[in-house]
Write an enzyme that holds these catalytic residues in place. Structure first.
Site, PDB file in Angstrom:
ATOM      1  N   CYS A  98      15.745  13.847  16.943  1.00 43.34           N
ATOM      2  CA  CYS A  98      16.813  13.070  17.596  1.00 43.34           C
ATOM      3  C   CYS A  98      16.887  13.359  19.096  1.00 43.34           C
ATOM      4  O   CYS A  98      17.688  12.732  19.806  1.00 43.34           O
ATOM      5  CB  CYS A  98      18.167  13.405  16.972  1.00 43.34           C
ATOM      6  SG  CYS A  98      18.184  13.326  15.189  1.00 43.34           S
ATOM      7  N   HIS A 116      25.055  13.199  15.719  1.00 40.85           N
ATOM      8  CA  HIS A 116      24.387  12.200  14.861  1.00 40.85           C
ATOM      9  C   HIS A 116      24.758  12.528  13.419  1.00 40.85           C
ATOM     10  O   HIS A 116      24.558  13.651  12.974  1.00 40.85           O
ATOM     11  CB  HIS A 116      22.877  12.291  15.067  1.00 40.85           C
ATOM     12  CG  HIS A 116      22.069  11.481  14.106  1.00 40.85           C
ATOM     13  ND1 HIS A 116      22.403  10.190  13.729  1.00 40.85           N
ATOM     14  CD2 HIS A 116      20.920  11.772  13.424  1.00 40.85           C
ATOM     15  CE1 HIS A 116      21.504   9.734  12.879  1.00 40.85           C
ATOM     16  NE2 HIS A 116      20.601  10.671  12.653  1.00 40.85           N
ATOM     17  N   HIS A 118      24.812  11.288   9.129  1.00 43.46           N
ATOM     18  CA  HIS A 118      24.297  10.441   8.052  1.00 43.46           C
ATOM     19  C   HIS A 118      25.440  10.136   7.074  1.00 43.46           C
ATOM     20  O   HIS A 118      25.220  10.012   5.876  1.00 43.46           O
ATOM     21  CB  HIS A 118      23.153  11.147   7.316  1.00 43.46           C
ATOM     22  CG  HIS A 118      21.845  11.121   8.033  1.00 43.46           C
ATOM     23  ND1 HIS A 118      20.653  11.390   7.413  1.00 43.46           N
ATOM     24  CD2 HIS A 118      21.535  10.837   9.331  1.00 43.46           C
ATOM     25  CE1 HIS A 118      19.652  11.291   8.294  1.00 43.46           C
ATOM     26  NE2 HIS A 118      20.171  10.964   9.465  1.00 43.46           N
ATOM     27  N   GLU A 143      45.888   2.187  13.908  1.00 47.89           N
ATOM     28  CA  GLU A 143      46.325   3.228  14.844  1.00 47.89           C
ATOM     29  C   GLU A 143      45.191   4.125  15.346  1.00 47.89           C
ATOM     30  O   GLU A 143      45.127   4.497  16.520  1.00 47.89           O
ATOM     31  CB  GLU A 143      47.416   4.081  14.169  1.00 47.89           C
ATOM     32  CG  GLU A 143      47.983   5.218  15.007  1.00 47.89           C
ATOM     33  CD  GLU A 143      48.834   4.742  16.194  1.00 47.89           C
ATOM     34  OE1 GLU A 143      49.115   3.528  16.286  1.00 47.89           O
ATOM     35  OE2 GLU A 143      49.202   5.611  17.009  1.00 47.89           O
ATOM     36  N   HIS A 200      21.114   4.150   7.990  1.00 41.71           N
ATOM     37  CA  HIS A 200      20.737   5.490   8.470  1.00 41.71           C
ATOM     38  C   HIS A 200      21.964   6.326   8.835  1.00 41.71           C
ATOM     39  O   HIS A 200      22.180   7.379   8.256  1.00 41.71           O
ATOM     40  CB  HIS A 200      19.771   5.310   9.672  1.00 41.71           C
ATOM     41  CG  HIS A 200      19.298   6.578  10.299  1.00 41.71           C
ATOM     42  ND1 HIS A 200      18.136   6.651  11.025  1.00 41.71           N
ATOM     43  CD2 HIS A 200      19.811   7.824  10.341  1.00 41.71           C
ATOM     44  CE1 HIS A 200      17.940   7.884  11.461  1.00 41.71           C
ATOM     45  NE2 HIS A 200      18.951   8.608  11.064  1.00 41.71           N
TER      46      HIS A 200
END
Ligand SMILES: CSC[C@@H](O)[C@@H](O)C(=O)COP(=O)(O)O
Ligand SMILES: [Zn+2]
Length: 247
Positions: A98, A116, A118, A143, A200
């Site tokens: 990543c 990141h 999943h 909200e 993903h």
């Protein structure tokens, strides 16, 4: 004391729990309990000024140690090269796949942290949008939308009546190939703090760790709510622009 270039381990050695090399493992351990970084997927990177701290690839993210963390200098990277140079590389590992996506958030948005996940909720939302042929998640009159900033460099947060928009990019077989699509989504949605990746997960960033974490939490809350609203036959976007008393 030896300089960092003589002893790179110094870059990841600190008794301060807020030091990025300590924070990445402790945050990922919390994220694992939420199902965000399960089975080695997902992760987190932190930028402190010019230094970027990165997890290794393919490891159990909830069990990482500060000694496992990579460090690179942003200004020392050659933008035209895919190959990156590291100030510190732990033996036996490779840096997270990543990394180029995290770097996009740091260089293009000046972010201080990028997460990141999943998360099931993120993946489910992309599947529901796929069924509608849509490449943007939109929600309003909830909200928790107020948990988001108006955009990098803008003051204040979204309001209750504002519409939160998160672009969706298609997944690719290799993580690094997502980078150009993530960057294109950043261009198209200059105020977004997140990009969903179809089937993903999601990338979420913020000015600092606090903002990236709380925006990621707000987003996961909204994704779960959206999936549950869908199950109840309720729309995410209210056709009445302003729900509640008008002033
Ligand atoms: C479970 S494999 C997931 C990877 O392909 C990738 O999407 C990911 O999220 C983590 O990559 P990593 O290189 O382990 O940091
Ligand atoms: Zn992933």
């Amino acid at each position: 004391m030896a300089a960092a270039h003589e002893n790179p381990d110094q870059l990841v050695t600190s008794s301060d729990p807020e030091h990025p090399a300590n924070l990445i493992p402790s945050l990922c351990a919390k994220f694992w309990t939420l199902g965000w970084v399960t089975g080695t997927g997902g992760g987190c990177s932190i930028r402190n000024d010019n230094l970027v701290y990165i997890a290794p690839s393919g490891v159990q993210k909830e069990l990482m140690k500060p000694a496992d963390i990579y460090v690179l200098s942003l200004k020392d990277q050659e933008p035209s090269l895919k190959q990156r140079t590291y100030l510190r590389s732990p033996p036996l590992y490779k840096p997270s796949q990543c990394t180029p996506l995290f770097l996009a958030a740091f260089t293009r948005r000046g972010a201080g942290c990028c997460i990141h996940t999943h998360s099931h909720w993120a993946v489910l939302v992309t599947l529901l949008l796929e069924a509608k042929g849509s490449s943007v998640f939109e929600i309003n009159n909830i909200e928790q939308i107020k948990g988001f900033g108006k955009g990098m460099g803008k003051v204040g947060n979204l309001g209750y009546h504002d519409t939160l928009r998160i672009p969706v990019i298609e997944n690719t077989p290799h993580e690094e190939d997502l980078t150009e699509y993530l960057e294109a989504a950043m261009e198209e949605y200059p105020d977004t703090y997140a990009v969903l990746v179809r089937r993903h997960g999601v990338y979420v960033w913020g000015d600092n760790v606090h903002k990236a974490k709380t925006q990621c939490e707000s987003l996961d809350y909204l994704f779960q709510l959206a999936v549950e609203m869908h199950q109840l036959g309720l729309p995410w976007i209210s056709s009445i622009a302003q729900i509640g008393p008008q002033r």
